[in-house]
Scaffold this active site. Sequence first.
Site, mmCIF file in Angstrom:
data_model
loop_
_atom_site.group_PDB
_atom_site.id
_atom_site.type_symbol
_atom_site.label_atom_id
_atom_site.label_comp_id
_atom_site.label_asym_id
_atom_site.label_seq_id
_atom_site.Cartn_x
_atom_site.Cartn_y
_atom_site.Cartn_z
ATOM 1 N N GLU A 128 -49.556 18.199 124.903
ATOM 2 C CA GLU A 128 -50.865 18.510 125.475
ATOM 3 C C GLU A 128 -51.853 18.920 124.383
ATOM 4 O OE1 GLU A 128 -50.827 20.008 129.779
ATOM 5 O OE2 GLU A 128 -49.110 21.046 128.883
ATOM 6 N N GLU A 148 -41.985 17.868 131.736
ATOM 7 C CA GLU A 148 -42.055 19.045 132.601
ATOM 8 C C GLU A 148 -41.354 18.854 133.938
ATOM 9 O OE1 GLU A 148 -45.353 19.935 129.663
ATOM 10 O OE2 GLU A 148 -44.352 18.180 130.505
#
Length: 281
Positions: A128, A148
Site C-alpha cells: 500500500e 490481507e
Amino acid sequence: MSQPSTLPPAHSEEINVAFPANHVLLLTLNRPKSLNAMTPRMTADLERILDWFETESQLWVVIVTGAGRIFCAGADLKAWNDDQQRGDTNEQKRIAVDMHGFGSISRRQSIKPMIAAVVGGAYGGGMEILLNCDLVIASEGAKFALPEVKRGVVAVQGGIPRLARIAGHQLASEMLLLGRTIDAADAKTRFGFVNDVVPASKVLPVALATAAQIIANSPDAVQSTKECLLLAQRHADLQDVVTRHAGSVPSTRVYKGVNIKEGLKAFTEKRTPVWTNPAKL
C-alpha cells in the site's frame, strides 16, 4: 552538496535518514530482521520526518527503501493478533481519522515526488505504501502481494482504490480477492504499478538517477504538476480538475515565482536553467 536548512526531527533506529544528493531525502526502513514490518514507533518516526520534509524547501524528492531483503512485509501481525485477542475494537476509528495511512505514507497527499526503491518485494501495508508513491523501482524477481483476505483482514489503508485505478477492476481483483502474489515483471507489464525492474544492486542507484531527472526540472512546476495528479485522483471531471488546479496555491507559485522566468530565459539563451528553492506555501 547543499543540506537542509534545519535538522530532521529526532527518530529511532527503526528509520535511517540520509541526504545522498542535492535536494534528495532518503528514508530507509530499518528492521531487516523483521522484514521491515511496520511498528507504531516506525510510523511515528515517518510521520515526523515526512511532515518536516513537506516544509523543508531545499528538499524536493524523497526516496523510500528498506534495509535487508524485503522492502516492507506490512503490519506486524503478531502485535496485531495481540491487540485482537485483547478485544481492541477501535481500529476502524483509527483508520478513519488517520490522514496519512499506513506508515504515514499510503494515503499521504504530498505535492513533492515520492520514489519507492523496492528490493525483494512488498506485502500488505508495504504494498500500500508503494502504490501511493509516484515512481517505483523494483529488483528483478521481487514479489508483491496484498494477502490481507488470507488473514481475515482488508487492505483498507488506500491499497484497494489505488490498485483499482492503476490496474483496473479485474486485475486488481486477482491480488485483492485471491490474495495472489505476483512478481516484478507482472507488476510492470500487466498491473502497471512498477516503472522499472533492475538487478537488486541497481535499485537504489536507479532511484537516485530518477530523482536526479526530477531535480533537473523546475521544482515549482514539478510540485504543481504533482498537485494536478492528486486532483485527478479525487475528481473525475476534466474541466473541474483543470479549474481547481489553475486556482491552486502551487499553480499560483509557478506563475508568480522566479523559476518560470529562469526556465524561459534559459531556453532563449540556450543554457541549462538554475533553479531556486520553491517559496514556502
